[in-house]
Motif scaffolding. Structure first.
Motif, PDB file in Angstrom:
ATOM      1  N   VAL A   1      44.248 -41.686  -5.308  1.00 35.59           N
ATOM      2  CA  VAL A   1      45.268 -40.628  -5.312  1.00 35.59           C
ATOM      3  C   VAL A   1      44.719 -39.375  -5.982  1.00 35.59           C
ATOM      4  O   VAL A   1      44.870 -38.258  -5.467  1.00 35.59           O
ATOM      5  CB  VAL A   1      46.557 -41.116  -6.006  1.00 35.59           C
ATOM      6  N   VAL A   2      44.074 -39.525  -7.123  1.00 33.08           N
ATOM      7  CA  VAL A   2      43.533 -38.360  -7.825  1.00 33.08           C
ATOM      8  C   VAL A   2      42.413 -37.713  -7.026  1.00 33.08           C
ATOM      9  O   VAL A   2      42.328 -36.479  -6.957  1.00 33.08           O
ATOM     10  CB  VAL A   2      43.063 -38.753  -9.245  1.00 33.08           C
ATOM     11  N   ILE A   3      41.559 -38.503  -6.394  1.00 32.36           N
ATOM     12  CA  ILE A   3      40.493 -37.933  -5.560  1.00 32.36           C
ATOM     13  C   ILE A   3      41.098 -37.143  -4.405  1.00 32.36           C
ATOM     14  O   ILE A   3      40.628 -36.050  -4.077  1.00 32.36           O
ATOM     15  CB  ILE A   3      39.538 -39.039  -5.068  1.00 32.36           C
ATOM     16  N   ALA A   4      42.153 -37.658  -3.789  1.00 32.38           N
ATOM     17  CA  ALA A   4      42.812 -36.929  -2.692  1.00 32.38           C
ATOM     18  C   ALA A   4      43.405 -35.615  -3.202  1.00 32.38           C
ATOM     19  O   ALA A   4      43.273 -34.569  -2.546  1.00 32.38           O
ATOM     20  CB  ALA A   4      43.897 -37.799  -2.064  1.00 32.38           C
ATOM     21  N   LEU A   5      44.036 -35.641  -4.362  1.00 34.72           N
ATOM     22  CA  LEU A   5      44.575 -34.403  -4.936  1.00 34.72           C
ATOM     23  C   LEU A   5      43.452 -33.427  -5.288  1.00 34.72           C
ATOM     24  O   LEU A   5      43.601 -32.213  -5.101  1.00 34.72           O
ATOM     25  CB  LEU A   5      45.424 -34.711  -6.172  1.00 34.72           C
ATOM     26  N   ASP A   6      42.341 -33.943  -5.784  1.00 35.15           N
ATOM     27  CA  ASP A   6      41.201 -33.081  -6.086  1.00 35.15           C
ATOM     28  C   ASP A   6      40.660 -32.411  -4.831  1.00 35.15           C
ATOM     29  O   ASP A   6      40.296 -31.230  -4.855  1.00 35.15           O
ATOM     30  CB  ASP A   6      40.088 -33.887  -6.766  1.00 35.15           C
ATOM     31  N   VAL A   7      40.626 -33.131  -3.723  1.00 37.50           N
ATOM     32  CA  VAL A   7      40.168 -32.538  -2.463  1.00 37.50           C
ATOM     33  C   VAL A   7      41.124 -31.424  -2.019  1.00 37.50           C
ATOM     34  O   VAL A   7      40.686 -30.362  -1.559  1.00 37.50           O
ATOM     35  CB  VAL A   7      40.009 -33.627  -1.373  1.00 37.50           C
ATOM     36  N   VAL A   8      42.416 -31.625  -2.181  1.00 39.43           N
ATOM     37  CA  VAL A   8      43.399 -30.586  -1.829  1.00 39.43           C
ATOM     38  C   VAL A   8      43.200 -29.359  -2.721  1.00 39.43           C
ATOM     39  O   VAL A   8      43.247 -28.213  -2.247  1.00 39.43           O
ATOM     40  CB  VAL A   8      44.842 -31.137  -1.945  1.00 39.43           C
ATOM     41  N   ILE A   9      42.969 -29.569  -4.004  1.00 37.94           N
ATOM     42  CA  ILE A   9      42.728 -28.447  -4.918  1.00 37.94           C
ATOM     43  C   ILE A   9      41.466 -27.701  -4.508  1.00 37.94           C
ATOM     44  O   ILE A   9      41.452 -26.461  -4.469  1.00 37.94           O
ATOM     45  CB  ILE A   9      42.614 -28.944  -6.374  1.00 37.94           C
ATOM     46  N   LEU A  10      40.408 -28.434  -4.210  1.00 39.05           N
ATOM     47  CA  LEU A  10      39.169 -27.791  -3.777  1.00 39.05           C
ATOM     48  C   LEU A  10      39.391 -26.955  -2.521  1.00 39.05           C
ATOM     49  O   LEU A  10      38.889 -25.829  -2.416  1.00 39.05           O
ATOM     50  CB  LEU A  10      38.075 -28.836  -3.541  1.00 39.05           C
ATOM     51  N   TYR A  11      40.150 -27.483  -1.580  1.00 41.78           N
ATOM     52  CA  TYR A  11      40.453 -26.721  -0.365  1.00 41.78           C
ATOM     53  C   TYR A  11      41.196 -25.435  -0.715  1.00 41.78           C
ATOM     54  O   TYR A  11      40.872 -24.359  -0.208  1.00 41.78           O
ATOM     55  CB  TYR A  11      41.284 -27.571   0.594  1.00 41.78           C
ATOM     56  N   ALA A  12      42.192 -25.547  -1.585  1.00 38.27           N
ATOM     57  CA  ALA A  12      42.998 -24.373  -1.944  1.00 38.27           C
ATOM     58  C   ALA A  12      42.164 -23.312  -2.644  1.00 38.27           C
ATOM     59  O   ALA A  12      42.363 -22.117  -2.414  1.00 38.27           O
ATOM     60  CB  ALA A  12      44.159 -24.794  -2.843  1.00 38.27           C
ATOM     61  N   LEU A  13      41.220 -23.708  -3.472  1.00 35.16           N
ATOM     62  CA  LEU A  13      40.423 -22.732  -4.212  1.00 35.16           C
ATOM     63  C   LEU A  13      39.257 -22.183  -3.398  1.00 35.16           C
ATOM     64  O   LEU A  13      38.923 -21.014  -3.514  1.00 35.16           O
ATOM     65  CB  LEU A  13      39.904 -23.354  -5.512  1.00 35.16           C
ATOM     66  N   ILE A  14      38.653 -23.019  -2.576  1.00 32.87           N
ATOM     67  CA  ILE A  14      37.467 -22.571  -1.846  1.00 32.87           C
ATOM     68  C   ILE A  14      37.830 -21.707  -0.640  1.00 32.87           C
ATOM     69  O   ILE A  14      37.179 -20.699  -0.382  1.00 32.87           O
ATOM     70  CB  ILE A  14      36.609 -23.782  -1.418  1.00 32.87           C
ATOM     71  N   THR A  15      38.877 -22.051   0.093  1.00 35.72           N
ATOM     72  CA  THR A  15      39.209 -21.276   1.290  1.00 35.72           C
ATOM     73  C   THR A  15      39.723 -19.889   0.958  1.00 35.72           C
ATOM     74  O   THR A  15      39.713 -19.022   1.814  1.00 35.72           O
ATOM     75  CB  THR A  15      40.265 -21.985   2.157  1.00 35.72           C
ATOM     76  N   THR A  16      40.152 -19.670  -0.253  1.00 43.20           N
ATOM     77  CA  THR A  16      40.684 -18.363  -0.634  1.00 43.20           C
ATOM     78  C   THR A  16      39.705 -17.589  -1.503  1.00 43.20           C
ATOM     79  O   THR A  16      40.088 -16.607  -2.115  1.00 43.20           O
ATOM     80  CB  THR A  16      41.991 -18.541  -1.419  1.00 43.20           C
ATOM     81  N   TRP A  17      38.472 -18.006  -1.565  1.00 45.71           N
ATOM     82  CA  TRP A  17      37.530 -17.409  -2.509  1.00 45.71           C
ATOM     83  C   TRP A  17      37.348 -15.915  -2.308  1.00 45.71           C
ATOM     84  O   TRP A  17      37.370 -15.155  -3.263  1.00 45.71           O
ATOM     85  CB  TRP A  17      36.187 -18.119  -2.409  1.00 45.71           C
ATOM     86  N   GLY A  18      37.168 -15.457  -1.095  1.00 44.07           N
ATOM     87  CA  GLY A  18      36.900 -14.046  -0.861  1.00 44.07           C
ATOM     88  C   GLY A  18      38.139 -13.172  -0.767  1.00 44.07           C
ATOM     89  O   GLY A  18      38.040 -11.963  -0.644  1.00 44.07           O
TER      90      GLY A  18
END
Length: 158
Positions: A135-152
């Motif tokens: 569960v935590v790994i899945a949430l971490d992947v969602v967080i990574l998506y949210a932070l990386i796709t909006t980087w620029g």
């Protein structure tokens, strides 16, 4: 003849930094959508960080809470892993709270690094707590998506 007054019409709206192109309403809507992803990621980071602190405290205060057959996880005792979770969870929560503000670039970079580390740590303890770790790994992947796709994307239009 009637007199007509000439009023100055407002020109097309431009982005705050002076660059023209996309009108302000469409640009603001698009930026707010990206800013929403960062806010979502920040809130999930806060939740994951607080849960990490709770998980760390549970492991430190009751070292027999999660015990493998040998009493260890990899080469460290469970109390040591508790301190790892406590410190990592606190850092993730602090950076998540920082991202709720103006989301500076350093906080986004630190968030990506800490969340990736959190996923690796939880990957190593899957034998001890498989459901929670996944569960935590899945949430971490969602967080990574949210932070990386909006980087620029600029997040000043909140």
């Amino acid at each position: 003849m009637s007199e007509q007054t000439t009023e100055a019409r407002p020109g097309p709206r431009t982005r705050p930094n002076g660059m023209s192109g996309v009108p302000a309403p469409a640009q603001a809507q698009e930026s707010s959508a990206w800013a929403g992803w960062v806010r979502f990621g920040a809130i999930v980071m806060l939740v994951v960080g607080v849960f990490g602190v709770i998980e760390g405290l549970a492991a430190i205060l009751t070292p027999t809470y999660f015990v493998t057959a040998t009493g260890t996880v990899l080469v460290l005792s469970w109390a040591t892993w508790g301190w790892v979770h406590l410190i990592l969870g606190a850092l993730v929560a602090i950076v998540g709270a920082t991202l709720l503000g103006e989301a500076p670039g350093w906080a986004r970079g630190a968030g990506i690094g800490l969340v990736a580390l959190s996923a690796i740590v939880h990957l190593t303890i899957i034998p001890v707590a498989p459901v929670w770790s996944i569960v935590v790994i899945a949430l971490d992947v969602v967080i990574l998506y949210a932070l990386i796709t909006t980087w620029g994307e600029p997040l000043r239009t909140r």
